[in-house]
Design an enzyme around this catalytic site. Structure first.
Site, short mmCIF file in Angstrom:
data_model
loop_
_atom_site.label_atom_id
_atom_site.label_comp_id
_atom_site.label_asym_id
_atom_site.label_seq_id
_atom_site.Cartn_x
_atom_site.Cartn_y
_atom_site.Cartn_z
N GLY A 9 0.83 -1.19 0.00
CA GLY A 9 0.00 0.00 0.00
C GLY A 9 0.87 1.24 0.00
O GLY A 9 1.76 1.38 -0.83
N ILE A 11 3.14 2.72 2.52
CA ILE A 11 4.54 2.53 2.91
C ILE A 11 5.19 1.43 2.08
O ILE A 11 6.31 1.59 1.58
CB ILE A 11 4.63 2.18 4.41
CG1 ILE A 11 4.25 3.38 5.27
CG2 ILE A 11 6.02 1.69 4.76
CD1 ILE A 11 5.31 4.45 5.35
N ASN A 102 3.28 -1.28 13.03
CA ASN A 102 3.35 -0.53 14.27
C ASN A 102 3.12 -1.44 15.46
O ASN A 102 2.45 -2.46 15.37
CB ASN A 102 2.28 0.57 14.29
CG ASN A 102 2.64 1.75 13.40
OD1 ASN A 102 3.80 2.12 13.29
ND2 ASN A 102 1.65 2.35 12.77
N LYS A 204 9.23 4.58 18.95
CA LYS A 204 8.02 4.88 18.19
C LYS A 204 6.76 4.46 18.95
O LYS A 204 5.76 5.18 18.99
CB LYS A 204 8.07 4.19 16.83
CG LYS A 204 6.91 4.59 15.91
CD LYS A 204 7.05 3.99 14.52
CE LYS A 204 5.94 4.49 13.61
NZ LYS A 204 6.00 3.88 12.26
N SER A 273 -2.56 7.98 12.92
CA SER A 273 -3.05 6.94 12.02
C SER A 273 -4.30 6.27 12.58
O SER A 273 -5.20 5.88 11.82
CB SER A 273 -1.96 5.89 11.77
OG SER A 273 -1.56 5.28 12.99
#
Length: 326
Positions: A9, A11, A102, A204, A273
């Site tokens: 998609g 990324i 993630n 992150k 997101s």
């Protein structure tokens, strides 16, 4: 080196486009109008500084691609378990699988010494589907920092960032991770090999864990959450609980909570997101980002009252919106 991007998609398309332009043998697994557009017109990548089009191999059938040297999985975490059986044709005896979603990766305790060695995480790998179907020996960790979106089918808009650090679960500079790093760097991606990829994952995760679910509950941007005293207090409590968990797991945090919040504030009026997924009706990455941290807290014996409260609320919010679970 044969590389497959599974879930090409936004990324994944950006990574695949750069690899293809550099001459790598890359195959993109995609679907729907995006796949059709790439087959017809190629894959176009647009950024502030350049625009280019490539024509990598594209398919929705992994069996067409066959065994790969590396599979880079860029699907969102909740989508991966159901795809594991379809990945089987890509996995040869020595295939490495890069996990780039993630949150906490399903292999988190693989290769660590101590009482939690090879502990499984139910929140991110229910039923051990990935552990058994992919195998932790294949896993290479990665953290994707770039911001990208599909501007139109077959067109990837790269907004910012070019870092994709990699790391073996055991911290080694293996031949496979070194070769992949060199290939990504040659394609224009900053992909250093980290001796402890878990530290980078937590940097992150620390922000995602707090800002993402709170934004879904309040619809606030990063700046609004960081600047509002009441919301900032909740973010601070969640980060403090997470830091206590991470430190029990020997994670080193490179900055203070205040500095981490300030870095988010400087991003400005950005929707996380998770909020974007809620607004567009897509499945939200709640368990990998928030639920897994709560599970880690239970494993290491650190209470997580604020995380648990926000987790319960955001799960309810997502269920009502049809963005959680089945």
């Amino acid at each position: 080196m044969k590389i497959c991007i599974y879930g090409a998609g936004a990324i994944g398309g950006w990574v695949g486009g750069l690899l293809a332009r550099a001459g790598a043998d890359v195959t993109l697994i995609a679907r729907g109008p995006h796949l059709a557009a790439m087959r017809e017109k190629g894959l176009k990548v647009v950024s502030e500084t350049e625009s280019f089009t490539t024509r990598p191999a594209c398919t929705d059938d992994p069996a067409e691609a066959g065994p790969q040297d590396v599979v880079i999985v860029t699907l969102k975490a909740p989508s991966v378990p159901a795809q594991v059986p379809r990945m089987a044709p890509l996995l040869g005896p020595d295939t490495a699988v890069v996990t780039a979603a993630n949150g906490v990766p399903w292999w988190y305790f693989h290769g660590v010494e101590g009482p939690w060695r090879d502990r499984r995480l139910e929140t991110v790998d229910p039923g051990n589907v990935q552990w058994d179907g992919i195998g932790p020996h294949r896993a290479i960790g990665a953290v994707l920092w770039p911001a990208c979106e599909i501007e139109a089918p077959g067109v990837i808009l790269h907004r910012s960032g070019d870092r994709l650090p990699l790391g073996e679960p055991d911290g080694s500079r293996s031949e496979r991770v070194t070769a992949l790093s060199k290939l990504l760097i040659a394609a224009g991606i900053k992909a250093p090999v980290r001796p402890n990829i878990r530290n980078e994952i937590w940097v992150k995760l620390w922000g995602n864990l707090s800002f993402n679910p709170i934004s879904a509950l309040t619809t606030a941007t990063l700046a609004q959450m960081a600047e509002d005293p009441d919301t900032r207090a909740v973010v601070t409590n969640m980060m403090a609980e997470a830091r206590a968990i991470g430190e029990k797991l020997d994670v080193r945090f490179p900055m203070s909570i205040e500095d981490r919040i300030e870095s988010a504030r400087k991003v400005g009026a950005h929707k996380t997101s998770m909020l974007q997924d809620l607004e567009t009706g897509r499945q939200m990455e709640i368990d990998a980002i928030v639920g897994a941290v709560a599970e880690l807290g239970r494993i290491v014996g650190v209470p997580t009252p604020t995380i648990d409260t926000v987790l319960g609320l955001v799960r309810q919010r997502a269920r009502i919106a049809g963005c959680y679970g089945d």
